[in-house]
Design a protein around this motif. Structure first.
Motif, PDB file in Angstrom:
ATOM      1  N   TYR A   5       0.853  -1.186   0.000  1.00 56.42           N
ATOM      2  CA  TYR A   5       0.000   0.000   0.000  1.00 56.42           C
ATOM      3  C   TYR A   5       0.889   1.236   0.000  1.00 56.42           C
ATOM      4  O   TYR A   5       1.782   1.345   0.841  1.00 56.42           O
ATOM      5  N   THR A   6       0.641   2.172  -0.912  1.00 57.38           N
ATOM      6  CA  THR A   6       1.325   3.452  -0.876  1.00 57.38           C
ATOM      7  C   THR A   6       0.291   4.567  -0.858  1.00 57.38           C
ATOM      8  O   THR A   6      -0.515   4.691  -1.783  1.00 57.38           O
ATOM      9  N   GLY A   7       0.334   5.343   0.218  1.00 56.08           N
ATOM     10  CA  GLY A   7      -0.529   6.513   0.327  1.00 56.08           C
ATOM     11  C   GLY A   7       0.117   7.689  -0.379  1.00 56.08           C
ATOM     12  O   GLY A   7       1.337   7.865  -0.312  1.00 56.08           O
ATOM     13  N   HIS A   8      -0.691   8.471  -1.083  1.00 50.66           N
ATOM     14  CA  HIS A   8      -0.240   9.659  -1.804  1.00 50.66           C
ATOM     15  C   HIS A   8      -1.126  10.830  -1.386  1.00 50.66           C
ATOM     16  O   HIS A   8      -2.353  10.724  -1.459  1.00 50.66           O
ATOM     17  N   ILE A  63      -2.415   0.283  -4.611  1.00 50.00           N
ATOM     18  CA  ILE A  63      -2.328  -1.064  -4.028  1.00 50.00           C
ATOM     19  C   ILE A  63      -1.768  -2.020  -5.083  1.00 50.00           C
ATOM     20  O   ILE A  63      -2.296  -2.091  -6.195  1.00 50.00           O
ATOM     21  N   THR A  64      -0.714  -2.749  -4.723  1.00 50.64           N
ATOM     22  CA  THR A  64      -0.078  -3.691  -5.634  1.00 50.64           C
ATOM     23  C   THR A  64       0.199  -4.994  -4.894  1.00 50.64           C
ATOM     24  O   THR A  64       0.688  -4.981  -3.764  1.00 50.64           O
ATOM     25  N   GLN A  65      -0.106  -6.111  -5.540  1.00 47.00           N
ATOM     26  CA  GLN A  65       0.182  -7.423  -4.964  1.00 47.00           C
ATOM     27  C   GLN A  65       1.597  -7.847  -5.372  1.00 47.00           C
ATOM     28  O   GLN A  65       1.964  -7.735  -6.543  1.00 47.00           O
ATOM     29  N   VAL A  66       2.372  -8.315  -4.408  1.00 46.29           N
ATOM     30  CA  VAL A  66       3.762  -8.717  -4.646  1.00 46.29           C
ATOM     31  C   VAL A  66       3.909 -10.197  -4.301  1.00 46.29           C
ATOM     32  O   VAL A  66       3.492 -10.632  -3.223  1.00 46.29           O
ATOM     33  N   ASN A 114       4.403   1.866  -7.862  1.00 53.06           N
ATOM     34  CA  ASN A 114       3.768   1.939  -6.540  1.00 53.06           C
ATOM     35  C   ASN A 114       4.604   1.177  -5.514  1.00 53.06           C
ATOM     36  O   ASN A 114       4.757   1.609  -4.376  1.00 53.06           O
ATOM     37  N   VAL A 115       5.173   0.049  -5.947  1.00 53.57           N
ATOM     38  CA  VAL A 115       5.992  -0.774  -5.055  1.00 53.57           C
ATOM     39  C   VAL A 115       7.303  -0.053  -4.725  1.00 53.57           C
ATOM     40  O   VAL A 115       7.847  -0.202  -3.640  1.00 53.57           O
TER      41      VAL A 115
END
Length: 195
Positions: free
Chosen positions: A104-107, A123-126, A171-172
């Protein structure tokens, strides 16, 4: 029309991402005490932290766009920020290997000239590789995982330990460039104007 762009973050990776799309930001680190925010919902946590970081910097600049960001990795029901030390990084990597996590990255983008702000979350799945204990130890010895949310850097050596991602790769790294483009558009700016 361009406007001064301020990055409220010490992250060299975020600065490089902005520079890669033509934005040469003024870096103004917020030094916001993240321990002040205690939220269990990952999206609310990163959005709030990003917003607070950007807000702190509003007192230091004028007539600018200010971007604050914050990233965490969620594995199962645990929230992972930066590992406190190598032992924590090792334990986390043992849990992560062969599995997946959600980054999760908040901007938070504050436009001082219009007195408006936009707050969003990428939101990105890794998916992590099935790496050995020796590989984990070698990676930790580089120092890279100790300065990254989740204990890995997709733009660095950690990329060799990640099998795939589902979603925005930048995003990651710490800042979703497509999300930033849409946030700028919401405030009536065109990312291309910085080119």
């Amino acid at each position: 029309m361009t406007i001064n762009f301020v990055l409220a973050s010490a992250s060299p990776a975020r600065r490089r991402l902005l520079q890669s799309v033509g934005i040469n930001p003024l870096v103004c680190v917020s030094h916001f005490d993240e321990s002040q925010i205690q939220l269990r919902d990952p999206m609310a946590l990163v959005e709030t932290l990003a917003q607070r970081k950007a807000e702190v910097v509003t007192n230091q600049v004028q007539d600018s766009l200010i971007l604050g960001c914050d990233s965490i990795l969620v594995v199962g029901d645990e929230i992972y920020g930066k590992p406190e030390d190598p032992a924590v990084a090792f334990t986390r990597w043992q849990k992560m290997r062969g599995g997946s996590g959600t980054l999760y990255t908040g901007h938070a983008l504050i436009d001082q000239t219009q007195a408006k702000q936009v707050v969003r979350c990428g939101i990105t799945q890794v998916y992590f590789g099935r790496v050995t204990d020796a590989q984990i130890q070698a990676y930790i010895a580089t120092g890279e995982p100790l300065v990254c949310a989740g204990g890995f850097a997709l733009e660095g050596k950690g990329s060799a330990l990640v099998d795939k991602i589902d979603g925005c790769h930048s995003n990651v790294i710490g800042l979703s460039l497509p999300l930033l483009r849409s946030m700028l558009a919401e405030l009536s700016y065109d990312l291309c104007s910085y080119w």
